[in-house]
Design a protein around this motif. Structure first.
Motif, PDB file in Angstrom:
ATOM      1  N   GLU A 374      37.554   3.355  92.076  1.00  0.00           N
ATOM      2  CA  GLU A 374      37.854   3.798  93.387  1.00  0.00           C
ATOM      3  C   GLU A 374      39.685   4.720  93.906  1.00  0.00           C
ATOM      4  N   ASN A 375      40.025   3.118  92.397  1.00  0.00           N
ATOM      5  CA  ASN A 375      41.485   3.474  92.172  1.00  0.00           C
ATOM      6  C   ASN A 375      41.851   3.771  90.623  1.00  0.00           C
ATOM      7  N   THR A 376      41.135   4.510  90.168  1.00  0.00           N
ATOM      8  CA  THR A 376      41.069   5.348  89.279  1.00  0.00           C
ATOM      9  C   THR A 376      40.546   7.074  89.396  1.00  0.00           C
ATOM     10  N   VAL A 377      41.253   7.698  88.171  1.00  0.00           N
ATOM     11  CA  VAL A 377      40.942   9.114  87.801  1.00  0.00           C
ATOM     12  C   VAL A 377      40.614   9.067  86.513  1.00  0.00           C
ATOM     13  N   LEU A 378      39.815   9.745  86.414  1.00  0.00           N
ATOM     14  CA  LEU A 378      39.436  10.167  85.216  1.00  0.00           C
ATOM     15  C   LEU A 378      40.106  11.332  84.537  1.00  0.00           C
ATOM     16  N   HIS A 379      40.865  11.309  83.421  1.00  0.00           N
ATOM     17  CA  HIS A 379      41.855  11.974  83.112  1.00  0.00           C
ATOM     18  C   HIS A 379      41.426  12.642  81.916  1.00  0.00           C
ATOM     19  N   ALA A 380      40.051  12.399  80.728  1.00  0.00           N
ATOM     20  CA  ALA A 380      39.971  12.880  79.450  1.00  0.00           C
ATOM     21  C   ALA A 380      39.204  12.682  78.684  1.00  0.00           C
ATOM     22  N   LEU A 381      37.928  13.223  78.433  1.00  0.00           N
ATOM     23  CA  LEU A 381      36.787  12.952  77.644  1.00  0.00           C
ATOM     24  C   LEU A 381      36.292  12.964  76.343  1.00  0.00           C
ATOM     25  N   THR A 382      35.566  12.924  75.462  1.00  0.00           N
ATOM     26  CA  THR A 382      35.465  12.870  74.770  1.00  0.00           C
ATOM     27  C   THR A 382      34.972  13.735  73.970  1.00  0.00           C
ATOM     28  N   GLU A 383      34.828  13.984  72.547  1.00  0.00           N
ATOM     29  CA  GLU A 383      34.869  15.592  72.690  1.00  0.00           C
ATOM     30  C   GLU A 383      33.203  15.622  72.833  1.00  0.00           C
ATOM     31  N   ASP A 384      31.875  15.929  72.446  1.00  0.00           N
ATOM     32  CA  ASP A 384      31.417  16.015  73.137  1.00  0.00           C
ATOM     33  C   ASP A 384      31.498  15.676  74.841  1.00  0.00           C
ATOM     34  N   GLY A 385      31.650  15.329  75.100  1.00  0.00           N
ATOM     35  CA  GLY A 385      31.334  15.226  77.044  1.00  0.00           C
ATOM     36  C   GLY A 385      30.986  14.201  77.480  1.00  0.00           C
ATOM     37  N   ALA A 386      30.927  13.328  76.914  1.00  0.00           N
ATOM     38  CA  ALA A 386      29.454  12.594  77.319  1.00  0.00           C
ATOM     39  C   ALA A 386      30.024  11.627  77.646  1.00  0.00           C
ATOM     40  N   GLU A 387      31.559  10.712  77.287  1.00  0.00           N
ATOM     41  CA  GLU A 387      32.309   9.784  77.719  1.00  0.00           C
ATOM     42  C   GLU A 387      33.317   9.349  77.886  1.00  0.00           C
ATOM     43  N   GLU A 388      33.719   9.003  79.133  1.00  0.00           N
ATOM     44  CA  GLU A 388      35.315   8.980  79.114  1.00  0.00           C
ATOM     45  C   GLU A 388      36.235   8.467  77.787  1.00  0.00           C
ATOM     46  N   ARG A 389      37.384   9.205  78.252  1.00  0.00           N
ATOM     47  CA  ARG A 389      38.022   8.878  76.740  1.00  0.00           C
ATOM     48  C   ARG A 389      39.095   8.068  77.409  1.00  0.00           C
ATOM     49  N   GLU A 390      40.395   9.024  78.878  1.00  0.00           N
ATOM     50  CA  GLU A 390      41.023   8.222  79.121  1.00  0.00           C
ATOM     51  C   GLU A 390      40.603   8.270  80.343  1.00  0.00           C
ATOM     52  N   VAL A 391      41.958   7.227  81.413  1.00  0.00           N
ATOM     53  CA  VAL A 391      41.486   6.662  83.066  1.00  0.00           C
ATOM     54  C   VAL A 391      42.559   7.101  83.657  1.00  0.00           C
ATOM     55  N   GLU A 392      42.965   7.254  84.546  1.00  0.00           N
ATOM     56  CA  GLU A 392      44.214   7.195  84.997  1.00  0.00           C
ATOM     57  C   GLU A 392      44.437   5.901  86.417  1.00  0.00           C
ATOM     58  N   ILE A 393      45.208   5.154  85.861  1.00  0.00           N
ATOM     59  CA  ILE A 393      44.954   4.034  87.214  1.00  0.00           C
ATOM     60  C   ILE A 393      46.161   4.116  87.817  1.00  0.00           C
ATOM     61  N   ARG A 394      45.240   3.550  89.228  1.00  0.00           N
ATOM     62  CA  ARG A 394      47.130   4.300  90.475  1.00  0.00           C
ATOM     63  C   ARG A 394      45.937   2.657  91.108  1.00  0.00           C
ATOM     64  N   ALA A 395      46.900   1.829  90.605  1.00  0.00           N
ATOM     65  CA  ALA A 395      46.634   0.146  91.661  1.00  0.00           C
ATOM     66  C   ALA A 395      48.201  -0.390  91.632  1.00  0.00           C
ATOM     67  N   ALA A 396      47.758  -0.939  93.257  1.00  0.00           N
ATOM     68  CA  ALA A 396      49.035  -1.887  93.350  1.00  0.00           C
ATOM     69  C   ALA A 396      48.434  -3.143  93.584  1.00  0.00           C
ATOM     70  N   ASN A 397      49.598  -4.062  93.720  1.00  0.00           N
ATOM     71  CA  ASN A 397      49.230  -5.132  94.094  1.00  0.00           C
ATOM     72  C   ASN A 397      47.950  -6.338  92.831  1.00  0.00           C
ATOM     73  N   VAL A 398      47.782  -5.689  91.539  1.00  0.00           N
ATOM     74  CA  VAL A 398      47.098  -6.616  90.974  1.00  0.00           C
ATOM     75  C   VAL A 398      47.646  -7.299  89.570  1.00  0.00           C
ATOM     76  N   ARG A 399      46.328  -8.948  90.272  1.00  0.00           N
ATOM     77  CA  ARG A 399      46.718 -10.562  89.424  1.00  0.00           C
ATOM     78  C   ARG A 399      45.719 -10.240  88.712  1.00  0.00           C
TER      79      ARG A 399
END
Length: 712
Positions: A374-399
Motif C-alpha cells: 500500500e506504500n508503493t506505486v508501480l513506476h515501470a514495467l519490463t519490456e514484455d509488460g509481464a513484470e515490475e521493473r521499477e517501483v516507487e516507495i513512499r514509506a515513513a518511519n521504516v525501521r
C-alpha cells in the motif's frame, strides 16, 4: 540369649514393573497384613524395599539388612521371580548368599500347596540363614505369597531365635509339645493349612501366577492368563462374602453380607483401586484428539524456521544506522527478485534494490525490513509488460525488522509446548501447535477399552423376535446397546461382549475371555440376592478377584458392585490402538489390574450407575485430572418428592433461560426399571433423603450428562 519382644521382619519385592512404578505393587500390604493378623503380635515389619529382577540388586539389599552389626533384621521374605521364566532368578540369587539352607521351610510351603494341586511342584522356593537372619523366598502374586507365608509363619519365631544365637538346649527345654503349644500349632494332620476345593489355587511362574481352578470338577477353571491365589479358609480379609452357588438356594444369604457404603465412600474405593494410566506413543495427527498427554512436549524446531514477511509488499534494505531511529524510504527502486511463500532460493538483496515478497515468504539475504504494498506505486514495467521493473516507495518511519517475523518468534526450539496432563482437543489448536513445531510423536495416556456384557437367562437380543412375539419371561436387551453408546460418546473404544446365561461355568469362562480383551468390564444384572445372581460369587470364588464394595446407599443402583481381578499379560496387548505403541518397562511379563463394574439390570439404574461410578474410573485410567460428570448448581422448577431413606439421583432436564438461571425439570416417574425416565435427560439431580418434598426454587447440585438446553 532371650527371644526379643518383637521380631523384626523385612519385605523385598522383586519386580521390574513395581521398581519403576511402586504404585503397582500389592505384595507389601498383603504380606504386612499376614504378619499383623497371623503373627500373634510377635512381628514388626520395619523394612520394605522394591528391586528389579537383578541378582546383584537383590543380594545387595539382603546383605544390607542381614550383615549389619547394628540390629539386623530377624527375617527377610522376598516375593517374585521364583518361577520358570527366563527373568526368574530369585532362587539362584538368594542361594548364592545363604550360608545355611533350610529345606524344611521349603517343604512346609510346598506341602501346604500340594494339599490343593499337584501343580505345586512347579514352585521353586528356597530358604536359609545368613549371619543371624532367616531368608525365605515367596511367590510373586500377593495371594500366593500370603498363602506360603501363612504355611510357615507359626514356626518362624523359633527359627529366628535360633538363628540369632539363642541357646538351643534352653529353647528346646520342655520338648516338642511345648514348642508346638507356644507356636500355636499341632502335630496332627490339621496342622497342615487346609484349603477348600471349591477355591482356585495359583502357582508362581516368573513372579506371576497361573490359575488352576477346582470348582467342583469344572474344567473351565484353568484359564491360564489370570493371576490369582486362593486364600486359606481362616483368613478373614480374603474370605468370600458372596453366596456359594454349589450350596443351593436354601443356604444362600437372605440379606446382603456386603456393607452399605455411601456414594462418596464408593467413589473413594474406585479411586483407590482403579489402576492408573498406561503410557503409549502416538503420532501427531487428527486421531490424537481426546487423549491426555503423559509427558511434557517440547518444540522440535523454531517457528518460523526463517525470517519471514508478515505482509505482502517489498523487501528492502534499511541502513544499519537507522536501527533505533525511524527512516523515511522514498524514491524509485529496481525490483531485482521475487520471494513467494513457496520454497525457493531468493537472490541476495543489496542496498538500493528491492524484492517483491508475499506474506509468509522468506526474506532474501541482505533484506532487513518489508514495506507494505500500500506504500508503493508501480513506476515501470519490463519490456514484455509481464513484470515490475521499477517501483516507487513512499514509506515513513521504516525501521530494521519492520513487518518481519523473526526466527523462533512464535516458538523457540526446546520451548515447552504442552504439559503433562493437558488434553488434546479438536477446537483448541493443540494438534496444529505440535505439527507446526515439528513434533512427530507424543506420549499419551492410553484410553481404556470398555467391554459390556449383559447377563440373565431372560435376556434376548432386541432384534431377536418381531414385535409382540416375545415368549413369556423374555426381555429385550436394552442395557448393552445403551451402555456401549454411552462409553463411545465419552470417547472410549468398546467391545460388545454379548449376552451370557445364568450358569456358573459359562459366566466364568465368558468373564475370563473378556479379561483378555478389555481393560474394564461392565456387566448388568446378576448382582442382587436371587439364587441366579452369580456375578459376585464368580468374581470372588472363580476368578480370585476382590470385591471392593457390593452395595451403595443410593436410588437407583443399590446393588452396584465394583471389583478388581489380576491378569497376566504375556504378549503385547491387543488393546493397543492403530499407530500406537505402549511404552514398555522392558519386562516381558506383567501383572495387570482389570476392573469389573457389575451394575443393576434395571435400565435406568444401569445408566445412572455407569455415569456415576464407571465414568470416573475410565477418566482416571485415561490420565484425566477432572473425573466424572461436571457438577453445577441448578434451581428446581417444581416440587420434587424425596426418598425417605436413600439419596436419589433423579433424572432431569436442565435448561437455561434469558435470565441465565439453570433450571431442572423432572423427566417423570423414576422407577429404576422405567427406561423412559432417561429419555431427554441431560442431568442427574443429587437429591438428599428426606420425609418432605423439595420445593420449587430450591437449589441442588446437578451432574451434567450432556449439553444444557436453551429456553430461548
Amino acid at each position: 540369649m532371650a527371644t526379643p519382644a518383637l521380631l523384626r521382619a523385612a519385605i523385598l519385592v522383586v519386580s521390574t514393573t513395581a521398581s519403576q512404578d511402586p504404585s503397582t505393587d500389592a505384595a507389601i500390604p498383603a504380606l504386612q497384613s499376614v504378619f499383623e493378623t497371623d503373627g500373634d503380635g510377635k512381628w514388626d515389619v520395619t523394612e520394605t524395599h522394591i528391586v528389579s529382577d537383578d541378582a546383584k540388586a537383590m543380594q545387595q539389599q539382603i546383605r544390607k539388612w542381614a550383615d549389619t552389626s547394628n540390629n539386623p533384621v530377624n527375617l527377610v521374605v522376598t516375593t517374585g521371580g521364583t518361577g520358570f521364566a527366563i527373568s526368574d532368578i530369585t532362587p539362584e540369587a538368594v542361594s548364592e548368599i545363604i550360608e545355611k539352607p533350610a529345606p524344611g521351610l521349603v517343604h512346609g510351603m510346598l506341602a501346604a500347596s500340594l494339599q490343593v494341586t499337584p501343580f505345586a511342584i512347579m514352585s521353586r522356593p528356597v530358604a536359609g540363614v545368613r549371619k543371624g537372619t532367616v531368608i525365605v523366598t515367596l511367590p510373586g502374586s500377593p495371594k500366593g505369597a500370603k498363602e506360603n507365608l501363612q504355611a510357615i509363619l507359626k514356626m518362624l519365631p523359633h527359627a529366628c531365635a535360633l538363628a540369632a544365637g539363642m541357646d538351643s538346649r534352653s529353647l528346646h527345654k520342655g520338648g516338642v509339645k511345648k514348642l508346638e503349644q507356644e507356636a500355636g500349632v499341632s502335630s496332627s494332620p490339621a496342622a497342615v493349612p487346609s484349603h477348600a476345593h471349591n477355591r482356585g489355587h495359583t502357582h508362581n511362574h516368573g513372579g506371576h501366577s497361573h490359575v488352576h481352578g477346582h470348582n467342583h470338577g469344572s474344567h473351565a477353571g484353568h484359564g491360564h492368563g489370570l493371576v490369582r491365589h486362593a486364600p486359606p479358609e481362616d483368613a478373614p480379609p480374603a474370605t468370600p462374602l458372596s453366596n456359594d452357588p454349589s450350596l443351593g438356594p436354601t443356604r444362600r444369604n437372605r440379606a446382603s453380607p456386603y456393607p452399605m457404603l455411601s456414594v462418596d465412600e464408593a467413589l473413594g474405593r474406585i479411586d483407590e483401586f482403579t489402576p492408573g494410566s498406561v503410557e503409549a506413543e502416538r503420532p501427531v495427527n487428527e486421531d490424537l484428539v481426546g487423549f491426555v498427554l503423559a509427558r511434557d512436549v517440547y518444540a522440535a524446531e523454531d517457528v518460523p524456521a526463517f525470517r519471514a514477511s508478515i505482509v505482502d509488499g517489498y523487501a528492502v534494505v534499511v541502513p544499519k544506522d537507522s536501527t533505533t531511529e525511524s527512516k523515511t524510504l522514498s524514491g524509485i527502486f529496481p525490483v531485482t527478485s521475487v520471494s513467494h511463500a513457496a520454497p525457493d532460493e531468493a537472490k541476495v538483496l543489496r542496498d538500493g534494490e528491492i524484492a517483491r515478497i508475499t506474506t509468509g515468504a522468506p526474506l532474501p539475504a541482505g533484506a532487513n525490513a518489508v514495506v507494505m504494498v500500500e506504500n508503493t506505486v508501480l513506476h515501470a514495467l519490463t519490456e514484455d509488460g509481464a513484470e515490475e521493473r521499477e517501483v516507487e516507495i513512499r514509506a515513513a518511519n521504516v525501521r530494521d525488522g519492520d513487518n518481519v517475523r523473526e526466527v523462533g518468534s512464535d516458538v523457540r526450539k526446546g520451548q515447552l509446548l504442552l504439559r503433562k496432563g493437558d488434553k488434546i482437543t479438536a477446537v483448541g489448536g493443540e494438534v496444529g501447535l505440535l505439527a507446526s513445531a515439528g513434533v512427530q510423536h507424543v506420549t499419551i495416556c492410553r484410553r481404556p477399552v470398555v467391554g459390556v456384557l449383559s447377563t440373565g437367562n431372560e435376556i434376548v437380543e432386541h432384534t431377536t423376535r418381531p414385535p409382540s412375539m416375545l415368549r413369556l419371561g423374555e426381555v429385550r436387551d436394552t442395557n448393552r446397546p445403551t451402555l456401549l453408546l454411552a462409553a463411545q460418546e465419552w470417547g472410549f473404544d468398546t467391545v460388545d461382549l454379548g449376552i451370557v446365561v445364568d450358569q456358573p461355568q459359562t459366566l466364568e469362562q465368558r468373564l475370563r475371555d473378556a479379561l483378555r480383551q478389555v481393560d474394564v468390564i461392565v456387566t448388568t444384572g446378576g448382582v442382587s440376592m436371587g439364587e441366579l445372581d452369580l456375578l459376585k460369587p464368580t468374581i470372588e470364588r472363580a476368578l480370585g478377584g476382590t470385591i471392593h464394595f457390593g452395595r451403595v446407599s443410593m436410588k437407583p443402583g443399590k446393588p452396584t458392585t465394583f471389583a478388581t481381578v489380576l491378569v497376566k499379560e504375556t504378549r503385547r496387548s491387543s488393546f493397543v490402538g492403530e499407530g500406537e505403541s505402549v511404552v514398555s518397562s522392558g519386562h516381558s511379563t506383567r501383572r495387570l489390574v482389570r476392573t469389573i463394574f457389575s451394575l443393576p439390570g434395571n435400565p435406568a439404574s444401569a445408566l445412572v450407575t455407569f455415569h456415576l461410578f464407571v465414568l470416573p474410573a475410565l477418566h482416571k485410567m485415561s490420565g484425566e485430572h477432572t473425573r466424572g460428570l461436571p457438577r453445577v448448581p441448578v434451581t428446581l422448577s417444581h416440587d420434587f418428592s424425596l426418598d425417605k431413606e436413600r439419596p436419589e439421583y433423579h433424572r432431569a432436564m436442565v435448561s437455561v433461560g434469558a435470565d441465565g438461571v439453570l433450571r431442572a425439570t423432572s423427566t417423570g416417574g423414576q422407577r429404576s426399571s422405567k427406561v423412559g425416565s432417561m429419555r431427554g435427560a441431560n442431568a442427574l439431580l443429587c437429591m438428599p433423603a428426606g420425609p418432605e418434598p423439595l420445593k420449587a426454587g430450591v437449589k441442588v447440585d446437578a451432574l451434567l450428562m450432556s449439553n444444557i438446553r436453551s429456553e430461548l
